[in-house]
Design a protein around this motif. Structure first.
Motif, short mmCIF file in Angstrom:
data_model
loop_
_atom_site.label_atom_id
_atom_site.label_comp_id
_atom_site.label_asym_id
_atom_site.label_seq_id
_atom_site.Cartn_x
_atom_site.Cartn_y
_atom_site.Cartn_z
N UNK A 1 0.82 -1.21 0.00
CA UNK A 1 0.00 0.00 0.00
C UNK A 1 0.85 1.26 0.00
N UNK A 2 1.96 1.24 0.74
CA UNK A 2 2.84 2.40 0.77
C UNK A 2 4.28 1.95 0.96
N UNK A 3 5.21 2.85 0.74
CA UNK A 3 6.63 2.48 0.80
C UNK A 3 7.21 2.55 2.20
N UNK A 4 6.37 2.79 3.21
CA UNK A 4 6.85 2.88 4.59
C UNK A 4 6.45 1.67 5.43
N UNK A 5 5.52 0.85 4.94
CA UNK A 5 5.05 -0.30 5.72
C UNK A 5 6.12 -1.40 5.75
N UNK A 6 6.61 -1.77 6.95
CA UNK A 6 7.61 -2.85 7.03
C UNK A 6 6.92 -4.21 7.05
N UNK A 7 7.52 -5.18 6.39
CA UNK A 7 6.95 -6.52 6.37
C UNK A 7 8.08 -7.53 6.16
N UNK A 8 7.77 -8.79 6.42
CA UNK A 8 8.70 -9.88 6.18
C UNK A 8 8.08 -10.88 5.21
N UNK A 9 8.93 -11.70 4.61
CA UNK A 9 8.49 -12.70 3.64
C UNK A 9 9.10 -14.05 4.02
N UNK A 10 8.29 -15.12 3.97
CA UNK A 10 8.83 -16.46 4.16
C UNK A 10 8.56 -17.29 2.91
N UNK A 11 9.38 -18.30 2.73
CA UNK A 11 9.22 -19.25 1.63
C UNK A 11 9.43 -20.65 2.20
N UNK A 12 8.41 -21.49 2.09
CA UNK A 12 8.51 -22.86 2.60
C UNK A 12 8.34 -23.86 1.47
N UNK A 13 9.06 -24.96 1.56
CA UNK A 13 8.96 -26.06 0.61
C UNK A 13 8.41 -27.27 1.36
N UNK A 14 7.42 -27.92 0.76
CA UNK A 14 6.75 -29.05 1.41
C UNK A 14 6.68 -30.24 0.46
N UNK A 15 6.63 -31.44 1.03
CA UNK A 15 6.44 -32.64 0.24
C UNK A 15 4.99 -32.75 -0.16
N UNK A 16 4.69 -33.65 -1.10
CA UNK A 16 3.32 -33.77 -1.59
C UNK A 16 2.37 -34.31 -0.53
#
Length: 391
Positions: A293-308
């Motif tokens: 929404x704006x360039x001031x909002x701090x956030x984090x990102x995760x990436x998970x890998x899972x089996x079927x």
């Protein structure tokens, strides 16, 4: 010394069946003419579970799976059709519809009214009154009738009240979906405090991330029955993979999701950059495109890998790897796993955006399954270099 092996909730062969009539008068006709004019809807069927003191249980399931019915039965606001529920301790519940505030009473009057319904001394409620009001942040509105409160304000007061009365068993049904992010964080912090104190908690939410953070065990309800019950790290991946397969079309529609207060940051694109199928030892590369929404909002990102089968393989994240919060209205992120020693099989990945504290999920996006080509008869998830000496 407290006995943490004590069974505090025991549910045995629990079922709830509703009678559904086409017309309201059919109920009367059925009694008079002794003729069946209803259909039966099985909301819950043969539910069995037990929780020890200090357990935290998450409940997952699609709409209509029976989650709220189970919580209302345990809370005592519904009567089971069959089966038993044994409780050892005081139960306080914050259900989706609130806790029964009287609309004409003020917020202050409702605090004492609720205490009266629980049979608590007025002196006890008075001793907690300031804590309740301060936590709710509604002091300017506390002398106004509840009917003038918004839904979010009512839920604020309800959570503040219930969480201030020292429950042995705390039941929360989707309460954190109401209100702003600031108050949601306060609620989660308080729930974590209860968890540390050994309060038994039952938490129902559509957010698998919140459940994974708060809960040790999870029930997955499907069409009124327990599809899976066990440790959080086993049930949540299985549920997520089920949703991935079932809602593939809905996942594609997420590309038109609009930025708003509920979704201040969105995963616009999430893809694997490699050609398929992958091979063990490839540099696996994922691309994530985020809009904020704006360039001031701090956030984090995760990436998970899972089996079927839903079991987790690996999870990384901007904060998990020690990186500062991300900002910017549009950010492209490339995550590379160099020479990934992943064994042959079918896998899938999930990307998530959440707030700077890692508690509130802003958006999540799973990826359709991808294949790693099998190149040996060896079994497992990750490859270990091995050398044999047969002497």
């Amino acid at each position: 010394m407290e006995n943490n092996n004590e069974i505090i909730i025991s549910v045995n062969n629990l079922s709830k069946i509703y009678r559904v009539y086409n017309k309201s008068i059919d109920r009367f006709k059925e009694i008079v003419f002794k003729q069946k004019l209803h259909k039966e809807f099985v909301a819950l069927s043969d539910i069995n579970l037990s929780l020890k003191k200090g357990d935290t249980l998450g409940i997952l399931g699609e709409n209509g799976a029976g989650k709220s019915t189970l919580l209302q039965l345990i809370a005592g606001t519904l009567t089971p059709s069959s089966g038993t529920i044994l409780l050892n301790g005081r139960v306080l519940a914050l259900l989706e519809l609130g806790i029964g505030f009287h609309p004409d009473f003020t917020g202050k009057e409702n605090i004492f009214f609720y205490g009266d319904m629980l049979g608590l001394p007025r002196s006890f409620i008075q001793s907690r009154y300031n804590e309740i009001v301060e936590f709710s942040e509604l002091r300017d509105f506390i002398d106004r009738p509840i009917k003038t409160y918004s839904t979010g304000m009512q839920m604020r007061l309800a959570f503040s009240l219930v969480s201030s009365l020292d429950p042995d068993i705390l039941i929360i049904d989707e309460a954190l979906s109401v209100g702003d992010m600031h108050f949601q964080k306060k609620c989660i912090d308080r729930i974590m405090e209860f968890k540390q104190k050994g309060v038994t908690i039952i938490f129902c939410s559509h957010s698998t991330y919140q459940i994974s953070i708060l809960c040790d065990k999870v029930i997955w309800l499907k069409a009124g029955k327990i599809e899976m019950f066990g440790d959080t790290e086993k049930v949540i991946p299985a549920y997520e993979f089920y949703q991935l397969e079932k809602d593939r079309k809905n996942i594609e529609r997420a590309n038109i999701l609009q930025l708003n207060e509920e979704h201040p940051a969105i995963l616009r694109e999430f893809q694997i950059l490699n050609s398929m199928p992958l091979k063990r030892g490839d540099n696996i590369r994922f691309r994530i495109l985020i809009e904020c929404m704006n360039d001031r909002l701090p956030y984090h990102v995760t990436l998970s890998i899972k089996m079927d089968n839903g079991r987790g393989v690996y999870v990384t994240g901007s904060h998990l790897s020690g990186k500062p919060a991300i900002t910017g209205k549009k950010r492209e992120i490339i995550v590379t796993y160099p020479k990934a020693p992943i064994m042959g099989g079918i896998y899938y990945a999930v990307a998530r955006i959440f707030d700077d504290k890692g508690l509130i999920v802003y958006h999540e996006k799973p990826m359709p399954p991808f294949e790693v080509k099998k190149d040996s008869m060896e079994l497992g998830v990750c490859y270990f270099e091995n050398h044999w000496e047969i002497i």
